[in-house]
Motif scaffolding. Structure first.
Motif, PDB file in Angstrom:
ATOM      1  N   LEU A 383       0.828  -1.205   0.000  1.00  0.00           N
ATOM      2  CA  LEU A 383       0.000   0.000   0.000  1.00  0.00           C
ATOM      3  C   LEU A 383       0.863   1.258   0.000  1.00  0.00           C
ATOM      4  CD1 LEU A 383      -2.692  -1.320   2.480  1.00  0.00           C
ATOM      5  CD2 LEU A 383      -2.961  -0.983   0.006  1.00  0.00           C
ATOM      6  N   CYS A 384       2.017   1.201   0.665  1.00  0.00           N
ATOM      7  CA  CYS A 384       2.952   2.331   0.604  1.00  0.00           C
ATOM      8  C   CYS A 384       3.466   2.527  -0.822  1.00  0.00           C
ATOM      9  CB  CYS A 384       4.128   2.105   1.559  1.00  0.00           C
ATOM     10  SG  CYS A 384       3.735   2.343   3.302  1.00  0.00           S
ATOM     11  N   ILE A 385       3.784   1.432  -1.505  1.00  0.00           N
ATOM     12  CA  ILE A 385       4.244   1.521  -2.888  1.00  0.00           C
ATOM     13  C   ILE A 385       3.127   2.063  -3.775  1.00  0.00           C
ATOM     14  CG2 ILE A 385       4.975   0.140  -4.879  1.00  0.00           C
ATOM     15  CD1 ILE A 385       6.475  -1.652  -2.829  1.00  0.00           C
ATOM     16  N   ALA A 386       1.878   1.643  -3.500  1.00  0.00           N
ATOM     17  CA  ALA A 386       0.751   2.172  -4.264  1.00  0.00           C
ATOM     18  C   ALA A 386       0.611   3.683  -4.055  1.00  0.00           C
ATOM     19  CB  ALA A 386      -0.539   1.459  -3.852  1.00  0.00           C
ATOM     20  N   ALA A 387       0.686   4.135  -2.799  1.00  0.00           N
ATOM     21  CA  ALA A 387       0.587   5.567  -2.511  1.00  0.00           C
ATOM     22  C   ALA A 387       1.737   6.327  -3.154  1.00  0.00           C
ATOM     23  CB  ALA A 387       0.569   5.793  -1.000  1.00  0.00           C
ATOM     24  N   TYR A 388       2.927   5.759  -3.092  1.00  0.00           N
ATOM     25  CA  TYR A 388       4.103   6.369  -3.710  1.00  0.00           C
ATOM     26  C   TYR A 388       3.921   6.455  -5.222  1.00  0.00           C
ATOM     27  CZ  TYR A 388       9.139   7.005  -4.684  1.00  0.00           C
ATOM     28  OH  TYR A 388      10.355   7.468  -5.096  1.00  0.00           O
ATOM     29  N   GLY A 389       3.365   5.398  -5.811  1.00  0.00           N
ATOM     30  CA  GLY A 389       3.104   5.407  -7.243  1.00  0.00           C
ATOM     31  C   GLY A 389       2.135   6.499  -7.631  1.00  0.00           C
ATOM     32  N   PHE A 390       1.101   6.707  -6.814  1.00  0.00           N
ATOM     33  CA  PHE A 390       0.160   7.791  -7.103  1.00  0.00           C
ATOM     34  C   PHE A 390       0.856   9.143  -7.061  1.00  0.00           C
ATOM     35  CE2 PHE A 390      -2.871  11.040  -5.612  1.00  0.00           C
ATOM     36  CZ  PHE A 390      -3.725  11.053  -6.708  1.00  0.00           C
ATOM     37  N   LEU A 391       1.720   9.353  -6.079  1.00  0.00           N
ATOM     38  CA  LEU A 391       2.450  10.621  -6.003  1.00  0.00           C
ATOM     39  C   LEU A 391       3.351  10.817  -7.220  1.00  0.00           C
ATOM     40  CD1 LEU A 391       3.390  10.788  -2.208  1.00  0.00           C
ATOM     41  CD2 LEU A 391       1.577  12.012  -3.403  1.00  0.00           C
ATOM     42  N   ILE A 392       3.958   9.729  -7.714  1.00  0.00           N
ATOM     43  CA  ILE A 392       4.750   9.837  -8.944  1.00  0.00           C
ATOM     44  C   ILE A 392       3.866  10.292 -10.097  1.00  0.00           C
ATOM     45  CG2 ILE A 392       6.003   8.511 -10.698  1.00  0.00           C
ATOM     46  CD1 ILE A 392       7.124   6.782  -8.438  1.00  0.00           C
ATOM     47  N   SER A 393       2.673   9.688 -10.210  1.00  0.00           N
ATOM     48  CA  SER A 393       1.781  10.037 -11.309  1.00  0.00           C
ATOM     49  C   SER A 393       1.246  11.455 -11.197  1.00  0.00           C
ATOM     50  CB  SER A 393       0.609   9.046 -11.380  1.00  0.00           C
ATOM     51  OG  SER A 393      -0.237   9.183 -10.251  1.00  0.00           O
ATOM     52  N   GLU A 394       1.266  12.024  -9.984  1.00  0.00           N
ATOM     53  CA  GLU A 394       0.788  13.389  -9.753  1.00  0.00           C
ATOM     54  C   GLU A 394       1.883  14.431  -9.908  1.00  0.00           C
ATOM     55  OE1 GLU A 394      -2.576  14.758  -8.423  1.00  0.00           O
ATOM     56  OE2 GLU A 394      -2.705  13.185  -9.937  1.00  0.00           O
ATOM     57  N   ARG A 395       3.121  14.008 -10.062  1.00  0.00           N
ATOM     58  CA  ARG A 395       4.242  14.937 -10.008  1.00  0.00           C
ATOM     59  C   ARG A 395       4.109  16.080 -11.007  1.00  0.00           C
ATOM     60  NH1 ARG A 395       9.888  12.095 -10.330  1.00  0.00           N
ATOM     61  NH2 ARG A 395       9.124  11.277  -8.342  1.00  0.00           N
ATOM     62  N   GLU A 396       3.638  15.777 -12.196  1.00  0.00           N
ATOM     63  CA  GLU A 396       3.563  16.806 -13.225  1.00  0.00           C
ATOM     64  C   GLU A 396       2.443  17.805 -12.970  1.00  0.00           C
ATOM     65  OE1 GLU A 396       3.383  14.687 -16.929  1.00  0.00           O
ATOM     66  OE2 GLU A 396       5.534  14.943 -17.219  1.00  0.00           O
ATOM     67  N   THR A 397       1.512  17.494 -12.076  1.00  0.00           N
ATOM     68  CA  THR A 397       0.424  18.430 -11.787  1.00  0.00           C
ATOM     69  C   THR A 397       0.825  19.471 -10.762  1.00  0.00           C
ATOM     70  OG1 THR A 397      -0.546  17.171  -9.938  1.00  0.00           O
ATOM     71  CG2 THR A 397      -1.174  16.512 -12.179  1.00  0.00           C
ATOM     72  N   ILE A 398       2.028  19.315 -10.168  1.00  0.00           N
ATOM     73  CA  ILE A 398       2.483  20.233  -9.126  1.00  0.00           C
ATOM     74  C   ILE A 398       3.551  21.145  -9.706  1.00  0.00           C
ATOM     75  CG2 ILE A 398       3.457  20.415  -6.807  1.00  0.00           C
ATOM     76  CD1 ILE A 398       2.604  17.487  -6.394  1.00  0.00           C
ATOM     77  N   PRO A 399       3.327  22.447  -9.791  1.00  0.00           N
ATOM     78  CA  PRO A 399       4.352  23.355 -10.312  1.00  0.00           C
ATOM     79  C   PRO A 399       5.555  23.396  -9.396  1.00  0.00           C
ATOM     80  CG  PRO A 399       2.541  24.598  -9.343  1.00  0.00           C
ATOM     81  CD  PRO A 399       2.110  23.156  -9.359  1.00  0.00           C
ATOM     82  N   PRO A 400       6.745  23.803  -9.938  1.00  0.00           N
ATOM     83  CA  PRO A 400       7.967  23.817  -9.125  1.00  0.00           C
ATOM     84  C   PRO A 400       7.816  24.597  -7.831  1.00  0.00           C
ATOM     85  CG  PRO A 400       8.482  24.190 -11.430  1.00  0.00           C
ATOM     86  CD  PRO A 400       6.985  24.211 -11.328  1.00  0.00           C
TER      87      PRO A 400
END
Length: 427
Positions: A383-400
């Motif tokens: 589940l931690c890997i799943a949550a981490y994977g979601f954050l990876i997929s969200e990375r481009e939606t967060i400006p620098p």
């Protein structure tokens, strides 16, 4: 499904969790899966079950605590299909920035008090830099320069644990799990990844794995190339030399029968000044990272191969300016015509696993699980890997200049009466 984040993030998270729920079995597991992953992503110092229950459903704290605890420690869902779905959802995001370049094998440790949590034993704990009571897990991550994702995860079960029927039964260790060294677990993970048809990359490993000739042989037998960290005392035949004793395996007489054998450190110190080049490999937080490197073609001594079976490979050496001697060494089976800069770049890409472990522990609470059993240990990691994977997929939606990834979700107000266990206020 999750009211604690903005609408767009909520929709993406609901879709992500819903697709994970499609492989988890019973429909009544979908809600706790979503809540557990939400709790892992929400800001908070502790990501164990009780505080996550308080953050995800503060109005029914006790019931939520029991629901999440049962889901992660007792529920009989399988880790492999969930990890497979995470790969299916996240790898395309990573690969949109370039092909997978590396398979990184490593292990990470979790300090633990007592002796009852599964796999706990006094052993080397990397987090503390010394021998201490801890659990150790072996992982395989797929990586490129954009991101990396753990795709396999297994608790190392020490020999004393593997042979202790009472402790195995109490912590739910499956009958098929037998004692394996960390290196054997790593090779099994690599073998599985090949059979699963995962996008291939160069195998990267530190000296704890790379020093072992049998592991390097196993990787070659799988048709994979490697860049393996090694220690300075590994013996090699330098350029222009070769084994003198053909047809027999090396023995403990070592350099007495093979006088051309030298340690990689001795070889490095004897290289001429012109052999060293300053090479930069990636941009750091302030400037490009760079150092001095040399590379030569060698034959590495191997107690398990006849001398005539040895094949030349690269010896890569790092000697930073200002250091009294070289600091790092690698053996690599990458092609002879590989560019020097590319060889260094791949060797240094192993930093991705350090980032994985850091973010998994600091951002999503990989080491915060408090239940003692085998199933719970692996469910929590999945589940931690799943949550981490979601954050990876969200990375481009967060400006620098935007919020920290964990701040995608806002923390709901906790009940006035809530006091976490161990808090002075709970006394």
């Amino acid at each position: 499904m999750n009211p604690h984040c903005d609408d767009e993030s909520a929709a993406r998270f609901a879709s992500f969790a819903g697709q994970l729920g499609s492989v988890i079995g019973h429909a009544d597991r979908v809600r706790p899966l979503c809540d557990y992953c939400t709790g892992l992503i929400l800001p908070g110092e502790r990501k164990s079950v009780e505080p996550m229950a308080a953050r995800t459903d503060p109005g029914r704290l006790s019931a939520q605590h029991q629901s999440l605890l049962h889901f992660v420690s007792q529920s009989e869902w399988l880790d492999e299909p969930v990890l497979g779905k995470v790969r299916e959802l996240v790898l395309p995001v990573i690969e949109s920035h370039g092909p997978i370049e590396a398979w990184i094998i490593d292990d990470t440790s979790f300090p633990k008090k007592g002796r009852h949590s599964v796999g706990v034993q006094r052993q080397y704990c990397g987090q503390l830099g010394k021998e201490e009571n801890c659990q150790v897990a072996v992982s395989l991550s797929l990586a490129n320069h954009y991101a990396s994702l753990p795709v396999a995860w297994r608790l190392y079960l020490p020999k004393d644990w593997a042979g202790d029927k009472a402790r195995r039964k109490k912590t739910g260790v499956p009958k098929e799990v037998r004692f394996q060294t960390k290196l054997e677990i790593a090779l099994d993970q690599l073998r599985w990844a090949c059979e699963a048809g995962l996008p291939r990359g160069v195998v990267l490993m530190d000296p704890a794995y790379g020093n072992d000739a049998r592991l390097r042989m196993g990787i070659t037998e799988l048709g994979l190339a490697y860049v393996a960290g090694i220690q300075s005392n590994i013996l090699v035949w330098p350029p222009g030399t070769e084994p003198r004793r053909q047809g027999i395996l090396p023995n403990n007489t070592g350099r007495r029968d093979e006088p051309d054998l030298v340690s990689v450190k001795k070889l490095a110190l004897a290289l001429p000044k012109r052999a060293w080049r300053k090479i930069r490999w990636r941009e750091g937080s302030a400037d490009w990272l760079s150092s001095r490197f040399a590379r030569v073609r060698v034959l590495a001594r191997n107690n398990y191969l006849l001398p005539e079976q040895l094949a030349p490979e690269w010896l890569l050496i790092e000697w930073p300016e200002g250091e009294s001697e070289p600091t790092k060494y690698w053996l690599s089976t990458l092609p002879e015509d590989i560019h020097f800069e590319r060889l260094v770049d791949l060797a240094k890409l192993r930093w991705r696993i350090e980032r994985d472990y850091q973010e998994l522990k600091q951002e999503v609470g990989l080491g915060h699980f408090e239940v003692r059993g085998w199933r719970g240990f692996h469910h929590h990691a999945t589940l931690c890997i799943a949550a981490y994977g979601f954050l990876i997929s969200e990375r481009e939606t967060i400006p620098p200049s935007g919020p920290h990834p964990a701040a995608l979700f806002q923390v709901p107000a906790l009940p006035d009466h809530y006091r976490p266990r161990g808090s002075p206020l709970a006394a």
